[in-house]
Design a protein around this motif. Sequence first.
Motif, PDB file in Angstrom:
ATOM      1  N   LEU A 272       0.813  -1.215   0.000  1.00  0.00           N
ATOM      2  CA  LEU A 272       0.000   0.000   0.000  1.00  0.00           C
ATOM      3  C   LEU A 272       0.849   1.270   0.000  1.00  0.00           C
ATOM      4  O   LEU A 272       0.405   2.320  -0.467  1.00  0.00           O
ATOM      5  CB  LEU A 272      -0.936   0.014   1.213  1.00  0.00           C
ATOM      6  N   LEU A 273       2.076   1.179   0.537  1.00  0.00           N
ATOM      7  CA  LEU A 273       2.936   2.357   0.614  1.00  0.00           C
ATOM      8  C   LEU A 273       3.740   2.580  -0.662  1.00  0.00           C
ATOM      9  O   LEU A 273       4.400   3.609  -0.801  1.00  0.00           O
ATOM     10  CB  LEU A 273       3.912   2.224   1.794  1.00  0.00           C
ATOM     11  N   THR A 274       3.670   1.613  -1.586  1.00  0.00           N
ATOM     12  CA  THR A 274       4.547   1.658  -2.748  1.00  0.00           C
ATOM     13  C   THR A 274       3.761   2.038  -3.993  1.00  0.00           C
ATOM     14  O   THR A 274       2.817   1.352  -4.363  1.00  0.00           O
ATOM     15  CB  THR A 274       5.216   0.285  -2.980  1.00  0.00           C
ATOM     16  N   LYS A 275       4.164   3.113  -4.650  1.00  0.00           N
ATOM     17  CA  LYS A 275       3.516   3.512  -5.896  1.00  0.00           C
ATOM     18  C   LYS A 275       4.027   2.703  -7.078  1.00  0.00           C
ATOM     19  O   LYS A 275       3.305   2.436  -8.027  1.00  0.00           O
ATOM     20  CB  LYS A 275       3.753   5.005  -6.156  1.00  0.00           C
ATOM     21  N   ASP A 276       5.305   2.331  -7.025  1.00  0.00           N
ATOM     22  CA  ASP A 276       5.914   1.583  -8.116  1.00  0.00           C
ATOM     23  C   ASP A 276       5.526   0.119  -7.992  1.00  0.00           C
ATOM     24  O   ASP A 276       6.052  -0.618  -7.169  1.00  0.00           O
ATOM     25  CB  ASP A 276       7.447   1.727  -8.079  1.00  0.00           C
ATOM     26  N   LYS A 277       4.583  -0.323  -8.825  1.00  0.00           N
ATOM     27  CA  LYS A 277       4.059  -1.687  -8.716  1.00  0.00           C
ATOM     28  C   LYS A 277       5.076  -2.742  -9.129  1.00  0.00           C
ATOM     29  O   LYS A 277       4.882  -3.928  -8.909  1.00  0.00           O
ATOM     30  CB  LYS A 277       2.793  -1.827  -9.570  1.00  0.00           C
ATOM     31  N   ASN A 278       6.186  -2.317  -9.772  1.00  0.00           N
ATOM     32  CA  ASN A 278       7.219  -3.272 -10.175  1.00  0.00           C
ATOM     33  C   ASN A 278       8.318  -3.411  -9.126  1.00  0.00           C
ATOM     34  O   ASN A 278       9.283  -4.121  -9.328  1.00  0.00           O
ATOM     35  CB  ASN A 278       7.823  -2.844 -11.518  1.00  0.00           C
ATOM     36  N   ASN A 279       8.186  -2.696  -8.044  1.00  0.00           N
ATOM     37  CA  ASN A 279       9.231  -2.742  -7.021  1.00  0.00           C
ATOM     38  C   ASN A 279       8.600  -2.828  -5.640  1.00  0.00           C
ATOM     39  O   ASN A 279       8.822  -1.985  -4.775  1.00  0.00           O
ATOM     40  CB  ASN A 279      10.119  -1.495  -7.137  1.00  0.00           C
ATOM     41  N   ASN A 280       7.777  -3.847  -5.449  1.00  0.00           N
ATOM     42  CA  ASN A 280       7.069  -4.023  -4.182  1.00  0.00           C
ATOM     43  C   ASN A 280       7.967  -4.757  -3.187  1.00  0.00           C
ATOM     44  O   ASN A 280       7.736  -5.918  -2.859  1.00  0.00           O
ATOM     45  CB  ASN A 280       5.767  -4.803  -4.403  1.00  0.00           C
ATOM     46  N   LEU A 281       8.993  -4.081  -2.700  1.00  0.00           N
ATOM     47  CA  LEU A 281       9.957  -4.728  -1.821  1.00  0.00           C
ATOM     48  C   LEU A 281       9.372  -4.920  -0.430  1.00  0.00           C
ATOM     49  O   LEU A 281       8.854  -3.983   0.176  1.00  0.00           O
ATOM     50  CB  LEU A 281      11.223  -3.882  -1.738  1.00  0.00           C
ATOM     51  N   VAL A 282       9.468  -6.134   0.091  1.00  0.00           N
ATOM     52  CA  VAL A 282       9.074  -6.418   1.468  1.00  0.00           C
ATOM     53  C   VAL A 282      10.205  -7.210   2.122  1.00  0.00           C
ATOM     54  O   VAL A 282      10.779  -8.122   1.523  1.00  0.00           O
ATOM     55  CB  VAL A 282       7.739  -7.198   1.540  1.00  0.00           C
ATOM     56  N   LYS A 283      10.545  -6.816   3.333  1.00  0.00           N
ATOM     57  CA  LYS A 283      11.597  -7.500   4.083  1.00  0.00           C
ATOM     58  C   LYS A 283      10.962  -8.413   5.114  1.00  0.00           C
ATOM     59  O   LYS A 283       9.981  -8.057   5.768  1.00  0.00           O
ATOM     60  CB  LYS A 283      12.507  -6.484   4.777  1.00  0.00           C
ATOM     61  N   MET A 284      11.507  -9.613   5.259  1.00  0.00           N
ATOM     62  CA  MET A 284      11.071 -10.561   6.281  1.00  0.00           C
ATOM     63  C   MET A 284      12.163 -10.719   7.324  1.00  0.00           C
ATOM     64  O   MET A 284      13.329 -10.955   6.970  1.00  0.00           O
ATOM     65  CB  MET A 284      10.785 -11.937   5.674  1.00  0.00           C
ATOM     66  N   GLU A 285      11.788 -10.603   8.585  1.00  0.00           N
ATOM     67  CA  GLU A 285      12.696 -10.920   9.685  1.00  0.00           C
ATOM     68  C   GLU A 285      12.094 -12.107  10.434  1.00  0.00           C
ATOM     69  O   GLU A 285      10.990 -12.013  10.974  1.00  0.00           O
ATOM     70  CB  GLU A 285      12.855  -9.716  10.618  1.00  0.00           C
ATOM     71  N   ILE A 286      12.800 -13.235  10.420  1.00  0.00           N
ATOM     72  CA  ILE A 286      12.274 -14.479  10.995  1.00  0.00           C
ATOM     73  C   ILE A 286      13.037 -14.792  12.271  1.00  0.00           C
ATOM     74  O   ILE A 286      14.250 -15.055  12.242  1.00  0.00           O
ATOM     75  CB  ILE A 286      12.388 -15.634   9.973  1.00  0.00           C
TER      76      ILE A 286
END
Length: 368
Positions: A272-286
């Motif tokens: 939702l915070l990303t306007k660039d639909k080709n760069n939807n970066l999400v980080k996972m911390e496990i």
Amino acid sequence: MKFFCNKSELVEKINIVQKAITNKINSSVLGSIFMHIDDNNLTMIGVDTDLSIETKVNAKVVEQGKLFLDSKLFGEIIKRLPSDKIEIKNNELNKKNIIISSGNTEFNLLNLDSKEYPQIPQVDFQNKILLKQSIFKNMIKSTTFSASFDESKGIITGVLINIKNNILTFVALDGFRLALKSEIIDNNEDINIIIPARTLNELNKILKETDDLIEIYLTNNFIMINVNNDKIVLKLLQGDFIKYDSIIPREYKLSVIVSKYELINGLERSTLLTKDKNNNLVKMEIREDKLVLKSHSSFGQLKEEIVIKKDGIDLDIAFNSRYLVDAVKSIEEDEIEIKFNNNITPCIIKGNKSDSSKYMVLPVRFIV
């Protein structure tokens, strides 16, 4: 030529045949529908370079003949006719024209020259495979999104379809992700073909969620699928598919079991915070029993915690969230398992209880 037919049935069949009408080539020939009327049927044909469709409509035939009309115009006219009863006939004053009438509405159209229209490819009817529509439809839906739609990419714009030892397997990949779907079927044929993902997606719009059987016929260059008396011919891609078995990891240092729906919802919120639909970066911390999703942009930040079952190392890793969502949505189980090695090698996503669907996604390098 003169015949009568039902509007709703004609609209349904036009929608089917139009899936083979090309929009890419500026050609009045390939942008048109060829029709011939004989006995009690109106047969409609659409031909593209990769996909051809032949479908039939019940008709009350008074006089046989042929029609060749612009696909888009013909479809729009039929949809907007006022009555369910349609009459189509030659214009007696001008044999090159036809009259389409319904209720108080009458269209007078030019019947185009069909001499240059290509023939639908001929397929050998000897080698027949029977398969449930619902299985074939689900296999397409579960894999084609992972194929490349860049036509310069060659063989990976297609989906590998393999049958061996009564197991049907679809495989698609684009260099960033891989989708693999398998089903046990009652068929002992051995086949190994590649079909363009684009044409499979058009076929998927025709198939229905039913256990009715479809007939599949194969030649060296084409596959024909007979579904509900519609003949759909798809051109095969020629060449060797990438040896996908060699790129799927076999050993893992971390396994995470997580709710499918919680993960999808979290990943979709991260975009939702990303306007660039080709760069939807999400980080996972496990860590321990939590998977923490983090995303940020110039508009703000997101942090979301999801409860998991964890077995293995702690890990920080980043992905294009759209690739993850596509994969997770395609798994039918409520719980999924994700397997990792480190933050630079691909993860594997599958159902917690079944290996019939398997997805591989490459991570994105990120700066800590």
